[in-house]
Design a protein around this motif. Sequence first.
Motif, PDB file in Angstrom:
ATOM      1  N   ALA A  49       0.819  -1.208   0.000  1.00 37.35           N
ATOM      2  CA  ALA A  49       0.000   0.000   0.000  1.00 37.35           C
ATOM      3  C   ALA A  49       0.852   1.257   0.000  1.00 37.35           C
ATOM      4  O   ALA A  49       0.453   2.292  -0.548  1.00 37.35           O
ATOM      5  CB  ALA A  49      -0.934  -0.009   1.204  1.00 37.35           C
ATOM      6  N   ALA A  50       2.045   1.182   0.597  1.00 35.47           N
ATOM      7  CA  ALA A  50       2.921   2.357   0.677  1.00 35.47           C
ATOM      8  C   ALA A  50       3.406   2.804  -0.703  1.00 35.47           C
ATOM      9  O   ALA A  50       3.877   3.936  -0.864  1.00 35.47           O
ATOM     10  CB  ALA A  50       4.112   2.064   1.583  1.00 35.47           C
ATOM     11  N   GLU A  57      -0.907   7.724   3.425  1.00 42.16           N
ATOM     12  CA  GLU A  57       0.003   8.106   4.499  1.00 42.16           C
ATOM     13  C   GLU A  57       0.261   6.954   5.459  1.00 42.16           C
ATOM     14  O   GLU A  57       1.365   6.741   5.927  1.00 42.16           O
ATOM     15  CB  GLU A  57      -0.584   9.297   5.265  1.00 42.16           C
ATOM     16  N   ASP A  58      -0.785   6.183   5.771  1.00 40.80           N
ATOM     17  CA  ASP A  58      -0.663   5.073   6.712  1.00 40.80           C
ATOM     18  C   ASP A  58      -1.841   4.131   6.490  1.00 40.80           C
ATOM     19  O   ASP A  58      -2.822   4.487   5.827  1.00 40.80           O
ATOM     20  CB  ASP A  58      -0.661   5.598   8.152  1.00 40.80           C
ATOM     21  N   CYS A  59      -1.732   2.924   7.039  1.00 41.15           N
ATOM     22  CA  CYS A  59      -2.855   1.995   6.894  1.00 41.15           C
ATOM     23  C   CYS A  59      -2.835   0.942   7.992  1.00 41.15           C
ATOM     24  O   CYS A  59      -1.833   0.761   8.694  1.00 41.15           O
ATOM     25  CB  CYS A  59      -2.865   1.342   5.519  1.00 41.15           C
ATOM     26  N   LEU A  60      -3.956   0.243   8.124  1.00 39.95           N
ATOM     27  CA  LEU A  60      -4.133  -0.800   9.120  1.00 39.95           C
ATOM     28  C   LEU A  60      -4.929  -1.931   8.488  1.00 39.95           C
ATOM     29  O   LEU A  60      -5.971  -1.692   7.861  1.00 39.95           O
ATOM     30  CB  LEU A  60      -4.888  -0.251  10.335  1.00 39.95           C
ATOM     31  N   ALA A  61      -4.434  -3.162   8.635  1.00 40.24           N
ATOM     32  CA  ALA A  61      -5.128  -4.326   8.070  1.00 40.24           C
ATOM     33  C   ALA A  61      -5.660  -5.209   9.188  1.00 40.24           C
ATOM     34  O   ALA A  61      -4.978  -5.438  10.191  1.00 40.24           O
ATOM     35  CB  ALA A  61      -4.175  -5.129   7.181  1.00 40.24           C
ATOM     36  N   VAL A  62      -6.864  -5.693   9.010  1.00 38.16           N
ATOM     37  CA  VAL A  62      -7.494  -6.592   9.983  1.00 38.16           C
ATOM     38  C   VAL A  62      -8.159  -7.730   9.221  1.00 38.16           C
ATOM     39  O   VAL A  62      -9.002  -7.498   8.347  1.00 38.16           O
ATOM     40  CB  VAL A  62      -8.543  -5.848  10.836  1.00 38.16           C
ATOM     41  N   ASP A  63      -7.789  -8.962   9.557  1.00 38.92           N
ATOM     42  CA  ASP A  63      -8.354 -10.139   8.891  1.00 38.92           C
ATOM     43  C   ASP A  63      -9.391 -10.778   9.803  1.00 38.92           C
ATOM     44  O   ASP A  63      -9.065 -11.253  10.890  1.00 38.92           O
ATOM     45  CB  ASP A  63      -7.244 -11.142   8.579  1.00 38.92           C
ATOM     46  N   LEU A  64     -10.627 -10.790   9.379  1.00 36.27           N
ATOM     47  CA  LEU A  64     -11.721 -11.366  10.160  1.00 36.27           C
ATOM     48  C   LEU A  64     -12.123 -12.738   9.638  1.00 36.27           C
ATOM     49  O   LEU A  64     -13.191 -13.246   9.954  1.00 36.27           O
ATOM     50  CB  LEU A  64     -12.931 -10.423  10.133  1.00 36.27           C
TER      51      LEU A  64
END
Length: 662
Positions: free
Chosen positions: A547-548, A554-561
């Motif tokens: 993603a960068a 600018e920034d990111c967060l990944a969450v796997d459900l």
Amino acid sequence: MQEIEEGMFLWEPSETWKQQSNMVKYLDWLHKNKELVFNRYKDLWQWSVTEIETFWESLWQYFNISYSAPYVKVLTERKMPGALWFAGARLNYAEHIFRHQPDEKVAVIAKSEVRPQLQKLTWKELYEQTAVFAAALKNYGVKPGDRVVGFLPNIPETIIAFLACASIGAVWSCCSPDFGSAAVVDRFKQIEPKLLISADGYRYRGKDYQRIPSVQEIQKAIPSIENTIILPYIAKSPDIHELKNTVIWDTLLERQKNKNVIRFEQVAFDHPLWILYSSGTTGLPKAIVQGHGGILLEHLKQCHLQMNITKKDRFFWYTSTGWMMWNFLVSGLLTGGSIVLYDGHPGYPENDFMWTFAEETGITFFGTSAAYLHSCMNTGMRPKDACQLNKLKSIGSTGAPLSPEAFAWVYRHVKEDIWLSSLSGGTDICSAFVGGSPLLAVHAGEIQCRHLGASVKVFDESGKEIIDAVGELVVTEPMPSMPLYFWNDQNNKRYKSSYFETYSDVWRHGDLIKIKTNGSLSIYGRSDSTINRGGIRIGTSELYRAAANITGIEDCLAVDLTDRNNKGMLLLFVVLHHGVPFTKTLEEEIKQCIRENCSPRHQPDRIFQISEVPQTLNGKKLEVPVKKLLMGVPLEKAVNDGSMKNPKCLDFFIELKNQLSI
């Protein structure tokens, strides 16, 4: 611009560099005194984790540890937990800081937003001020084993207070003044401190923050605090009339001004030196106790051998007092070199401030976080065009995986001839398990090696060791700086569940890692936030790296459900640069980039724009707590908001849970 691939060669040490390194001096000593010869670093490491008693004893001898009573045995019971190191030995960590140091040489260099002029403390000044403060502590009735706590910024007075505390055998613990009072109480109340030392406030990005009201709240919440010392930092005369049993720093020291000799209390090897804290993202932070001798040996090894710091160096790490890297930075004094402190925002008043600060102070080892280097890269910073960094020899990075692109950015835009080492370890040992060696080459995105004495391996889900594949980072042999225990942890229940619940008698650290056949490593993030899609596991750092590459993120967060039956969804949350719109075109570009750079399996099912990524007070992303929130865990059980830098941003995820109907 050349595409950066993981493992691409970037730098190697010259023969002169290697021959002048502390590591080669240690190898020569082993040859001369132990008749041991190692031609490769990998062989030295293998010996250090096989003959562990011999290795750690060699460090005791090589560094000529001062003691008042000798040890009876190097290691009693070679097991985890429960290893007892150097039983019988009596020594003092602080005594080793001050031994053999020339009086007039500079020990500490400091600057802050509050104090913009450089401060310099010679070894003599540091010793004398420590002696005065130690006398003041004794005058308050502080005895060996008593807890003394600091609510202090990264300034010389904090080092003086800590060294004074260590010198008399008291136990130190500290929180940064940007912690809220509830977060401070969560930590300090557990350990029942006798004395509190606090600054009246701090300054960050040009704004002053008062802390006297917080001190009042802390005093009320922790009845064990008998006395409080207030350090005037943002005000010349802070108002303390509503605080009980409180004295101003200078007033206290004036009463002890003729006490200029330190009598170092001789304590057992495993006598508590300090108490550090886990991030406390769920429940109370774990109060991690580490000892004088274990930290002394581990930090001598790290600073001298792995990081190659000498008495000629100026060692810096950008840190607050609430992060274990502050404790590690203080131990840089064990080398006889100078340490450099900074208190304030790293990009204020100018984005490249830290690099101009490095030039101004003559820093030779510049330590920082991966997040900071990524930020410099993403904003297009070019320090070598703006600064003369002739004295800079080494850069250290920790706190998160450093991407191959950030490695390459350092060599292109900071300095070509520089040793860049990415380290990984944790508060748990107040050190690094893996990181750099001055004898090895640097490759993009790779950690150079496993550190001496750290028996790091990779296990698969069944507990089998694997090579050249991604799995769990484990440690199979004890180390002296592992926690003695957690404070008030009956029968070591929390300690055992934190590290030894998955694999019996083997430390599971919680990182997803790959060790390559040549001994180098790559870390892919926390294993409890691993993304498992169709049986293919990758770390969140791989998504972040992909993603960068996209302009505007600018920034990111990944969450796997996704559950074990492959039901659920993979969510990606992005923070965009100011003015960049979140469009369908951008969303598709993100998905395509991840498809091509990670795999089609790991393409996000949904992408959301957020204002900021939830972070701990030390700047780590809260992947697991956010995942818990989205799975319906109540806020108070999913995360301790007192441990967070930006708790308000969780409102978005709570509302999203109601919309997703997971």
